[in-house]
Each structure stands twice: as C-alpha cells, then as structure tokens.
Design a protein around this motif. Structure first.
Motif, PDB file in Angstrom:
ATOM      1  N   HIS A  18       0.753  -1.094  -0.031  1.00  0.00           N
ATOM      2  CA  HIS A  18       0.022   0.060  -0.086  1.00  0.00           C
ATOM      3  C   HIS A  18       0.808   1.412  -0.137  1.00  0.00           C
ATOM      4  N   ASP A  77      -5.648   3.394   6.372  1.00  0.00           N
ATOM      5  CA  ASP A  77      -4.915   2.611   5.625  1.00  0.00           C
ATOM      6  C   ASP A  77      -3.459   3.366   5.450  1.00  0.00           C
ATOM      7  N   HIS A  78      -3.353   4.225   6.475  1.00  0.00           N
ATOM      8  CA  HIS A  78      -2.018   4.625   6.566  1.00  0.00           C
ATOM      9  C   HIS A  78      -1.472   4.816   8.175  1.00  0.00           C
ATOM     10  N   ASP A 124      -1.200  10.829   0.723  1.00  0.00           N
ATOM     11  CA  ASP A 124      -2.067  10.776  -0.499  1.00  0.00           C
ATOM     12  C   ASP A 124      -2.738  12.074  -0.742  1.00  0.00           C
ATOM     13  N   HIS A 178       0.357   3.158  -3.234  1.00  0.00           N
ATOM     14  CA  HIS A 178      -1.090   3.281  -3.060  1.00  0.00           C
ATOM     15  C   HIS A 178      -1.912   2.766  -4.532  1.00  0.00           C
TER      16      HIS A 178
HETATM   17 MN    MN Z   1      -4.876   6.199   1.724  1.00  0.00          MN
END
Ligand code: MN
Ligand code: NI
Length: 227
Positions: free
Chosen positions: A8, A53-54, A141, A191
C-alpha cells in the motif's frame, strides 16, 4: 539510500543510519500477509494523515521499537493523549525540523484526514527529507497540486514516492505530471492495487513513465531496493 516496500503506502528508508517508516498499514492488507510486523525495525514512524490505511499498525510498531512518531499536531497529540504514547514530534505545514538523520519538512497535500476513532486528524501532508546522503519526497495521499512546484526550490531529489492508484489520490497520468513539477525522474509508486478502486495496469504505468525518460519503480511487497 535503501528503501523497503511493505505494501500500500507503507515503506521504510534508511537515512543516516536511522530507519524511517512511513504510513504503516500491513496487518489489514491482504496483499501483505507475509510481512511480520514484529520484525519491522523503525527509529521513526512518519504519518502523512490519519486514515486507517496509513496508521493501522503505527502504534504497535512504534511501541515495539520505541520509535518517535512524526506527524501533524492533531495526529501526534492523538497518540500522546489517547494512547499515552510519549515519543512523538508534532509538525504542521511548511515547518521543518532537524532530526539526527537529517531534516523533515511537512508539505502540503490535497486530501482529507480523520483518525480511526473519528477524531479530527488535522490537514493531510507529505514529507520532504533532506540529508547528507540525499533528499527524497513522499507526497502522502494527494491530488496533483501546484504546490508541488515548490519542492525543487527546497531541495533536489534523488527519488520521490507518489501515489498512483487513482480514485482516492493521483493516478498514473497525474503522478507523471507531479514528477515533472518536483523535477524528479526516479519515482516509487505506492497506493495502488490494494483495493478494488485502485487496481491499475502496472506495465502500462511503467511504460508511460519510460516514454518521458522517467522511471516508475514498483518494488514487490517485502522487497528492498537501493536508490
Ligand atoms: Mn490512503
Ligand atoms: Ni487517505
């Protein structure tokens, strides 16, 4: 510099003998099940924004290593107050701080940010790392943004880490424009492919970069590369 990709948007870079780990999201990532977070070394954990997601594995990895969490004020304070994690360094956009491995500048990102429990996560950002060994930029992001044109005024980059998965962030075409804005020809793409919304054609992406004499590096999850 040595970069290890953990899936990711999670990667580590060894700078000045210190390991900087960015945006750890490993245990919830179906593609990263072969990574054992207990084996991950980190002297610093840098968090670009508060989305799960981080940050999913940030606290556990930080605790395992007594690592310093570097994040914006709201996120750093959340670890300090909600989790009683004492080793943190708060920043905000445009600010720099000199650490033992080099300097960190917290840069602008166009995105959103909220912590996993709903706490306001402040504004999302990225990181510009400058050191005696070279400089690199992780955008976090973000959309493609004109602010990226500021980066070459601050530092010349050996490499940059940019999101390429589209939908939630820049896609490949915009990341290629970003590479031009930041004046960098070696890009590590992150990502992408983790979820349905961000699956991409990686070969086509690398060809687009190559057509502009740029390199899009896509290390395997768990792979270490030299930059
Ligand atoms: Mn993200
Ligand atoms: Ni996000």
């Amino acid at each position: 510099m040595q970069l290890t990709y953990y899936g990711h948007a999670c990667f580590s870079v060894v700078v000045g003998g210190k390991t900087l780990l960015f945006d750890p999201f490993i245990r919830p990532n179906e593609l990263a099940q072969h990574i054992d977070i207990a084996s991950i070394k980190a002297d610093y954990v840098l968090l670009s924004h508060g989305h799960g997601d981080h940050v999913a594995d940030a606290l556990e990895i930080a605790r395992n290593n007594n690592a310093k969490i570097i994040a914006n004020y709201e996120i750093a304070s959340w670890y300090a107050e909600k989790h009683q994690y004492p080793n943190y360094h708060p920043m905000n956009h445009g600010g720099s701080w000199r650490f033992e491995f080099g300097a960190v500048k917290y840069t602008y990102a166009t995105h959103s940010s909220v912590l996993p429990d709903g706490t306001y996560g402040g504004n999302p950002g990225g990181f510009l790392i400058t050191s005696d060994e070279g400089n690199f930029y992780y955008s976090g992001d973000t959309a493609l943004t004109m602010d990226m044109k500021l980066i070459p005024m601050f530092a010349s980059l050996r490499f940059a880490v940019l999101p390429i998965g589209d939908n939630f962030t820049m896609g490949v075409d915009d990341a290629l424009i970003a590479a031009n804005f930041i004046d960098c020809s070696t890009i590590v793409g992150v990502h992408y492919d983790t979820f349905g919304f961000i699956k991409i054609d990686t070969l086509a992406a690398q060809q687009k970069f190559a057509q502009q004499q740029k390199q899009l590096l896509l290390p395997a999850i768990g792979e270490t590369i030299q930059l």
